[in-house]
Design a protein around this motif. Sequence first.
Motif, PDB file in Angstrom:
ATOM      1  N   VAL A  30      28.180  -3.289   4.612  1.00  0.00           N
ATOM      2  CA  VAL A  30      28.894  -2.101   4.147  1.00  0.00           C
ATOM      3  C   VAL A  30      30.368  -2.241   4.477  1.00  0.00           C
ATOM      4  N   VAL A  31      31.189  -1.536   3.720  1.00  0.00           N
ATOM      5  CA  VAL A  31      32.636  -1.565   3.915  1.00  0.00           C
ATOM      6  C   VAL A  31      33.011  -0.567   5.006  1.00  0.00           C
ATOM      7  N   VAL A  32      33.839  -1.010   5.949  1.00  0.00           N
ATOM      8  CA  VAL A  32      34.298  -0.125   7.023  1.00  0.00           C
ATOM      9  C   VAL A  32      35.787   0.178   6.922  1.00  0.00           C
ATOM     10  N   ALA A  33      36.528  -0.566   6.134  1.00  0.00           N
ATOM     11  CA  ALA A  33      37.952  -0.296   5.933  1.00  0.00           C
ATOM     12  C   ALA A  33      38.361  -0.852   4.579  1.00  0.00           C
ATOM     13  N   GLY A  34      39.182  -0.094   3.863  1.00  0.00           N
ATOM     14  CA  GLY A  34      39.629  -0.488   2.541  1.00  0.00           C
ATOM     15  C   GLY A  34      38.832   0.132   1.421  1.00  0.00           C
ATOM     16  N   GLN A  35      38.094   1.205   1.705  1.00  0.00           N
ATOM     17  CA  GLN A  35      37.286   1.837   0.652  1.00  0.00           C
ATOM     18  C   GLN A  35      38.151   2.390  -0.471  1.00  0.00           C
ATOM     19  N   GLN A  36      39.407   2.769  -0.159  1.00  0.00           N
ATOM     20  CA  GLN A  36      40.261   3.358  -1.186  1.00  0.00           C
ATOM     21  C   GLN A  36      40.613   2.355  -2.284  1.00  0.00           C
ATOM     22  N   ARG A  37      40.396   1.062  -2.029  1.00  0.00           N
ATOM     23  CA  ARG A  37      40.694   0.052  -3.044  1.00  0.00           C
ATOM     24  C   ARG A  37      39.551  -0.110  -4.045  1.00  0.00           C
ATOM     25  N   LEU A  38      38.421   0.485  -3.759  1.00  0.00           N
ATOM     26  CA  LEU A  38      37.242   0.339  -4.621  1.00  0.00           C
ATOM     27  C   LEU A  38      36.996   1.658  -5.328  1.00  0.00           C
ATOM     28  N   GLN A  39      37.564   1.811  -6.511  1.00  0.00           N
ATOM     29  CA  GLN A  39      37.499   3.069  -7.233  1.00  0.00           C
ATOM     30  C   GLN A  39      36.222   3.227  -8.039  1.00  0.00           C
ATOM     31  N   LYS A  40      35.515   2.133  -8.307  1.00  0.00           N
ATOM     32  CA  LYS A  40      34.305   2.233  -9.111  1.00  0.00           C
ATOM     33  C   LYS A  40      33.325   1.155  -8.672  1.00  0.00           C
ATOM     34  N   ASP A  41      32.070   1.372  -8.970  1.00  0.00           N
ATOM     35  CA  ASP A  41      31.051   0.386  -8.643  1.00  0.00           C
ATOM     36  C   ASP A  41      31.258  -0.885  -9.457  1.00  0.00           C
ATOM     37  N   GLY A  42      30.889  -2.008  -8.875  1.00  0.00           N
ATOM     38  CA  GLY A  42      31.020  -3.285  -9.548  1.00  0.00           C
ATOM     39  C   GLY A  42      32.350  -3.957  -9.342  1.00  0.00           C
ATOM     40  N   SER A  43      33.234  -3.386  -8.493  1.00  0.00           N
ATOM     41  CA  SER A  43      34.537  -4.008  -8.248  1.00  0.00           C
ATOM     42  C   SER A  43      34.356  -5.263  -7.399  1.00  0.00           C
ATOM     43  N   PRO A  44      34.981  -6.390  -7.794  1.00  0.00           N
ATOM     44  CA  PRO A  44      34.905  -7.596  -6.960  1.00  0.00           C
ATOM     45  C   PRO A  44      35.525  -7.326  -5.585  1.00  0.00           C
ATOM     46  N   VAL A  45      34.893  -7.866  -4.548  1.00  0.00           N
ATOM     47  CA  VAL A  45      35.308  -7.584  -3.175  1.00  0.00           C
ATOM     48  C   VAL A  45      35.547  -8.892  -2.442  1.00  0.00           C
ATOM     49  N   ARG A  46      36.639  -8.908  -1.699  1.00  0.00           N
ATOM     50  CA  ARG A  46      36.970 -10.052  -0.843  1.00  0.00           C
ATOM     51  C   ARG A  46      36.916  -9.579   0.611  1.00  0.00           C
ATOM     52  N   ILE A  47      36.011 -10.139   1.393  1.00  0.00           N
ATOM     53  CA  ILE A  47      35.860  -9.734   2.801  1.00  0.00           C
ATOM     54  C   ILE A  47      36.919 -10.445   3.630  1.00  0.00           C
ATOM     55  N   VAL A  48      37.797  -9.662   4.250  1.00  0.00           N
ATOM     56  CA  VAL A  48      38.831 -10.241   5.108  1.00  0.00           C
ATOM     57  C   VAL A  48      38.409 -10.241   6.570  1.00  0.00           C
TER      58      VAL A  48
END
Length: 399
Positions: free
Chosen positions: A360-378
């Motif tokens: 699950v995402v713990v920081a940076g949720q505001q960058r994901l406005q919709k489901d299916g957005s590509p995610v890069r784990i930093v």
Amino acid sequence: MAPKVSIVAVAAVGIALAGGVAWWLQSRPQWPTAIKDAGGSAARAVGSAPGAPRGAGVEAAKVVAQSLRDDAQSVGSLRARNSVMLRPEWVGRITALNFTDGGPVRQGQVLVQFDDQLQQAEVQQMQAQLAIAQANYQRTQELVAEKFLAQQTLDTSAANLKVAQAQLALAQARLARMAVRAPFDGTAGIRLVNVGDYVKDGADLVALEDARQMLVDYRLPERYGGRVKPGQSVELTLDALPGRSFKAAVEAIDPLLDTNGRSVGVRALLLAPGRASLRTGMSAHVTTVFSVNEAALVVPEEAVLPQGGKQFVIQLVAPPGGTAMPADSQFVSRRQEVKLGLRRAGRVEIVAGLALGDTVVVAGQQRLQKDGSPVRIVELGKPAGKASAATPPASEARR
């Protein structure tokens, strides 16, 4: 003048066209494509080149299982199960103190002796009257048996004998109360009187305490009144004894609530306390344990997003087959509703909605406005002391 205006206009148009071309070159999509060298092998991916599209950078953590207990904290005070302030029932002058301050005493031991000469004289007087009553009764029995006296005379003599016996018992009770005895084995406190003092009934003499069994009295908010039960586990820490903890069990719950603080009184019995270390009046930090879940699923509190009375997390999942992804992304986002349980030390229990090992995402949720957005784990959260294999270099994490 006209040539100058035309030159300025042409220059402005040229600058605008140059800016538009530069913007298009920087923002045009460049998805990873394999470029083969002369030997026919894949040499590099276009998407890894500078300026390639990238997934939204977020920090993530996995759903882990840990022991989680439902408890409540409070502050209480220690007290001995047997503790009393000794006080006399009669006025009198102290003639002896038969104990040492802070020393051990035995049950029945005379601790404070009052002047009892008058009471001893009364006992002797009653003993003499009893002897006379017994002799009169015996003679009356003999005379009644020989028909010299009526039966009524014998009944009167028997009553006089009982009166004498009662008077003697009363005098002996008064004599006994001139000595204050220890009601149980324990330790004497510091004396509050001295030999020769004339004290009234009810005056404080000395405290007596048996510290072999210690209790802790504390209060809990009224919302816990229906949850706390006799026998529940209790843990204690004391400011006076740092680094040590003690076990206890709930012994009794007060049926009445305090109307001022809206709290319920609880008493717990310490299990195997140390006699020399625990004292009445010590302040204790009390933790009442209601239940323990050895395999609770937890995530950091930062992962939870409240919305419209519900709780959500952004879960990272594998992309559907055939989805074009940036080279640095392996997951896509998905909003997932969850049900929460206990909250402890920055973590929250997930009762439903996630499984062990989910990310699950713990920081940076505001960058994901919709489901299916590509995610890069930093940064992928790991237990303290272990490095994360998915954590990129510092220069990558700062992008």
